[in-house]
Design an enzyme around this catalytic site. Structure first.
Site, PDB file in Angstrom:
ATOM      1  N   ASP A 152       0.831  -1.110  -0.503  1.00  0.00           N
ATOM      2  CA  ASP A 152      -0.062  -0.184   0.048  1.00  0.00           C
ATOM      3  C   ASP A 152       0.908   0.923   0.328  1.00  0.00           C
ATOM      4  O   ASP A 152       1.934   1.090   0.845  1.00  0.00           O
ATOM      5  CB  ASP A 152      -1.508   0.199   1.105  1.00  0.00           C
ATOM      6  CG  ASP A 152      -1.695   1.220   0.847  1.00  0.00           C
ATOM      7  OD1 ASP A 152      -2.395   1.818   0.294  1.00  0.00           O
ATOM      8  OD2 ASP A 152      -1.749   2.119   2.264  1.00  0.00           O
ATOM      9  N   ASP A 306      -8.702   4.475   5.357  1.00  0.00           N
ATOM     10  CA  ASP A 306      -7.352   4.547   4.602  1.00  0.00           C
ATOM     11  C   ASP A 306      -6.803   5.389   5.900  1.00  0.00           C
ATOM     12  O   ASP A 306      -6.307   6.848   5.745  1.00  0.00           O
ATOM     13  CB  ASP A 306      -6.710   5.423   3.033  1.00  0.00           C
ATOM     14  CG  ASP A 306      -5.703   5.424   3.114  1.00  0.00           C
ATOM     15  OD1 ASP A 306      -4.813   5.335   3.221  1.00  0.00           O
ATOM     16  OD2 ASP A 306      -5.563   5.696   1.718  1.00  0.00           O
ATOM     17  N   HIS A 310      -0.493  11.943  10.212  1.00  0.00           N
ATOM     18  CA  HIS A 310       0.400  12.482  10.081  1.00  0.00           C
ATOM     19  C   HIS A 310       0.287  13.966  11.272  1.00  0.00           C
ATOM     20  O   HIS A 310      -0.261  14.483  11.856  1.00  0.00           O
ATOM     21  CB  HIS A 310       0.596  13.720   8.656  1.00  0.00           C
ATOM     22  CG  HIS A 310       0.047  12.407   7.862  1.00  0.00           C
ATOM     23  ND1 HIS A 310       1.485  11.347   7.397  1.00  0.00           N
ATOM     24  CD2 HIS A 310      -0.825  12.280   6.752  1.00  0.00           C
ATOM     25  CE1 HIS A 310       1.028  11.265   6.359  1.00  0.00           C
ATOM     26  NE2 HIS A 310       0.321  11.296   5.302  1.00  0.00           N
TER      27      HIS A 310
END
Length: 422
Positions: A152, A306, A310
């Protein structure tokens, strides 16, 4: 023991949609489901009035950044975010540091999560180091507990290597999960090619044909090899049409779509900036509608978040230099309920099927129905209250949904006889 009373059982496995009580034994196994159950002596009682009781959600596509990037997320904070989102099971992708390409790293993740209320499974890599050159030991990764193999985030660009991977996966009955993107058709990631948002941020963007070209190739290879292949985070109308055709031809293919591709378009990117920078990018309104149609008719099998955390510092960079991806576990149900159920595109039962039953079946996770004899992995849902997300269990806050009025939210998950409120 735990008795869940006054809830409405909504279960796509048994097609049950009625008020039922659920009694769970000390061993965590559902003992009885009935219109009314008197509480046994000493039993904990949970009043689920106004809530539905359903099989817990399954997310086949999350990033917990552990090992290697735990400043963004780790197994424990990721599992807490999953619990808050109503998830019973999540599958972590293999693009960690180091790559999850050995049984030892897979066991590191699952051992770390063993006491979490959410079942955390770890995918293995297709190629060593995600370099697209040498295949991993598929049999060893499967034996270590990997529910699928995936590189992925990186496309398997070599058709020959991809075919070889499919042949081996078919022989071992291993699901392959593919990020489909021809690199030469992605001048810059994160935003749709040629869109107003791309122009505003001074980047060319990523072409939809980057995705469709690889999906078309891999449908052909799946037909040749008999491999089971899952297409990740499908983003375009043409991709959905190709998957529909591939299924009609008999390919053993599946597809997932994210809540953000079902609810937002390229027109939303300027308002959210890097918090709407994702890979594949948000595309056109017609693509969003085609994805919803494909989800409703079964062409697209499941919803996957998904979840891609971050740091705030990374997302504060200029658009061209910021990383792609948004968090999604905690907001997923609210977004999907708001944009799919409340708009009449899916029924509540259909949404539960797309978030729980379909992914569980694709990944071979058995015993998930709200039925006697199954270990309890349940979610309690409120479908009607207004929900505005401001804080998160995840370490990351990179989502465009903060402050957005949404409808409905997970209330708690039940794992065995253990209740975890959101």
């Amino acid at each position: 023991m735990l008795l869940i009373q006054n809830g409405r059982v909504l279960d796509p496995y048994t097609n049950t949609d009625e008020k039922m009580d659920v009694l769970i034994g000390d061993d965590g196994v559902i003992a009885r489901v009935a219109p009314h159950i008197d509480a046994p002596a000493g039993c904990e009682v949970y009043d689920a009035a106004g809530l539905t009781v359903s099989p817990g959600f399954v997310d086949g596509h999350v990033h917990f950044r552990d090992p290697g990037q735990t400043q963004k997320e780790d197994v424990l904070t990721g599992a807490a975010a999953a619990a808050a989102g109503g998830y019973a099971t999540v599958i972590c992708m293999a693009n960690t540091l180091p790559t999850c390409d050995t049984p030892e790293i897979i066991r590191y993740v699952t051992d770390k999560a063993k006491d979490c209320p959410v079942e955390v499974l770890q995918a293995g890599a297709v190629t060593k180091g995600l370099k697209g050159q040498e295949m991993t030991d598929f049999a060893a990764l499967k034996a270590a507990g990997a529910p699928c193999l995936t590189d992925d985030g990186i496309n398997l660009t070599s058709a020959g290597l991809c075919r070889a991977a499919m042949e081996q996966a078919a022989a071992l009955d291993i699901l392959l999960s593919f990020h489909e993107e021809e690199p030469s058709l992605v001048p810059s990631p994160g935003v749709n090619y040629g869109s107003a948002a791309a122009q505003q941020f001074g980047v060319p963007g990523a072409m939809a044909s980057a995705e469709t070209a690889m999906i078309a190739r891999d449908i052909a290879l799946a037909l040749d090899t008999g491999a089971r292949v899952l297409f990740q985070h499908v983003s375009s109308a043409q991709s959905a049409a190709l998957i529909r055709a591939g299924k009609a031809l008999g390919a053993k293919i599946y597809a997932e779509v994210t809540p953000h591709h079902l609810s937002l378009t390229e027109d939303d990117v300027p308002a959210h900036g890097t918090y709407a920078r994702m890979n594949p990018p948000l595309r056109k309104k017609a693509d969003r509608q085609a994805l919803i149609d494909a989800l409703a008719d079964g062409t697209i099998d499941m919803i996957a978040t998904d979840h891609a955390p971050h740091t705030a510092e990374e997302k504060a960079r200029e658009f061209a230099k910021a990383p792609s991806g948004i968090t999604g576990l905690e907001t997923a149900f609210s977004v999907c309920n708001t944009y799919l159920v409340k708009t009449g595109r899916l029924t509540p039962m259909q949404l539960i099927e797309k978030m729980s039953k379909a992914p569980a079946e694709v990944y071979g996770l058995a015993g998930r129905a709200v039925a006697a004899g199954n270990f309890a992995r349940l979610v309690l849902l409120d479908w009607d209250s207004e929900m505005i997300y401001k804080t998160y269990k995840s370490k990351a806050i990179n989502t465009p949904y903060t402050g957005m009025p949404l409808t409905g939210a997970p209330h708690a998950i039940v794992t065995g006889a253990r209740v975890t409120a959101r």
